[in-house]
Design an enzyme around this catalytic site. Sequence first.
Site, mmCIF file in Angstrom:
data_model
loop_
_atom_site.group_PDB
_atom_site.id
_atom_site.type_symbol
_atom_site.label_atom_id
_atom_site.label_comp_id
_atom_site.label_asym_id
_atom_site.label_seq_id
_atom_site.Cartn_x
_atom_site.Cartn_y
_atom_site.Cartn_z
ATOM 1 C CG ASN A 102 -2.063 -1.237 1.146
ATOM 2 O OD1 ASN A 102 -2.506 -1.351 0.106
ATOM 3 N ND2 ASN A 102 -2.101 -1.689 2.415
ATOM 4 C CB VAL A 111 3.027 1.643 9.011
ATOM 5 C CG1 VAL A 111 4.478 1.637 9.626
ATOM 6 C CG2 VAL A 111 2.203 0.948 10.007
ATOM 7 C CG HIS A 115 4.575 -2.221 5.141
ATOM 8 N ND1 HIS A 115 4.566 -0.980 5.276
ATOM 9 C CD2 HIS A 115 3.265 -2.454 5.038
ATOM 10 C CE1 HIS A 115 3.217 -0.446 5.687
ATOM 11 N NE2 HIS A 115 2.492 -1.499 5.325
ATOM 12 C CG HIS A 117 0.482 -6.209 3.650
ATOM 13 N ND1 HIS A 117 -0.247 -5.947 4.850
ATOM 14 C CD2 HIS A 117 0.574 -4.759 3.408
ATOM 15 C CE1 HIS A 117 -0.453 -4.877 5.258
ATOM 16 N NE2 HIS A 117 0.095 -4.115 4.380
HETATM 17 P P1 AMP Z 1 -0.638 -0.526 5.674
HETATM 18 O O1 AMP Z 1 -1.792 -0.328 5.750
HETATM 19 O O2 AMP Z 1 -0.090 -1.305 4.384
HETATM 20 O O3 AMP Z 1 0.399 0.497 6.096
HETATM 21 O O4 AMP Z 1 -0.230 -1.776 6.865
HETATM 22 C C1 AMP Z 1 0.075 -1.725 8.232
HETATM 23 C C2 AMP Z 1 -0.043 -2.895 8.844
HETATM 24 O O5 AMP Z 1 0.794 -2.952 9.939
HETATM 25 C C3 AMP Z 1 -1.392 -3.283 9.086
HETATM 26 O O6 AMP Z 1 -1.706 -4.521 8.524
HETATM 27 C C4 AMP Z 1 -1.353 -3.341 10.920
HETATM 28 O O7 AMP Z 1 -2.078 -4.270 11.124
HETATM 29 C C5 AMP Z 1 0.076 -3.625 10.925
HETATM 30 N N1 AMP Z 1 0.742 -3.327 12.094
HETATM 31 C C6 AMP Z 1 0.670 -2.151 12.791
HETATM 32 N N2 AMP Z 1 1.248 -2.147 13.982
HETATM 33 C C7 AMP Z 1 1.811 -3.305 14.010
HETATM 34 C C8 AMP Z 1 2.707 -3.863 14.908
HETATM 35 N N3 AMP Z 1 3.128 -3.573 15.931
HETATM 36 N N4 AMP Z 1 3.208 -5.127 14.522
HETATM 37 C C9 AMP Z 1 2.812 -5.978 13.425
HETATM 38 N N5 AMP Z 1 2.065 -5.376 12.573
HETATM 39 C C10 AMP Z 1 1.542 -4.290 12.934
#
Ligand code: AMP
Length: 132
Positions: A102, A111, A115, A117
């Site tokens: 994303n 975040v 990253h 997924h």
């Molecule tokens: P995005 O919307 O692509 O930025 O995805 C961020 C992802 O980070 C989401 O699927 C969250 O569930 C995951 N996330 C947020 N905080 C943590 C954490 N502390 N440990 C593992 N995953 C996380």
Amino acid sequence: MTQQAAETAAIPAYDDNNIFAKILRGEIPCDKVYEDDHVLAFNDISPQAPVHVLVIPKGKYTNVTDFGENAPPAEVAALWRAVAQISQEKGVAADGFRTIANTNANGGQEVPHFHVHILGGRPLGPMLTRRD
Ligand code: AMP
């Protein structure tokens, strides 16, 4: 918007306080599944599928645009090698899985540390939910 302004907007300044930066610094725990010199991978805290792993570079890249434009080849290779290895180790490679990166507001990026997924373990359905 000038081209330079558009390029700057596409790659926001890196926020050292984002949650993945804290994980990389060891300030917040994670459920680690893989690590090498360039890459860390851990289970998503809120899994959307039986297998839901996040693969992140250790370098400070805000999104895929930043990573694709600025990461050295060794870091780019390491990230995708890790995705391939993890998909095999998690047993989703043969049946199939989905990778998602994303990006920025329309991509729903929460975040701001690049990253990927890895989602799998069941049929994932259509790529996008229709909104019309
Ligand atoms: P995005 O919307 O692509 O930025 O995805 C961020 C992802 O980070 C989401 O699927 C969250 O569930 C995951 N996330 C947020 N905080 C943590 C954490 N502390 N440990 C593992 N995953 C996380």
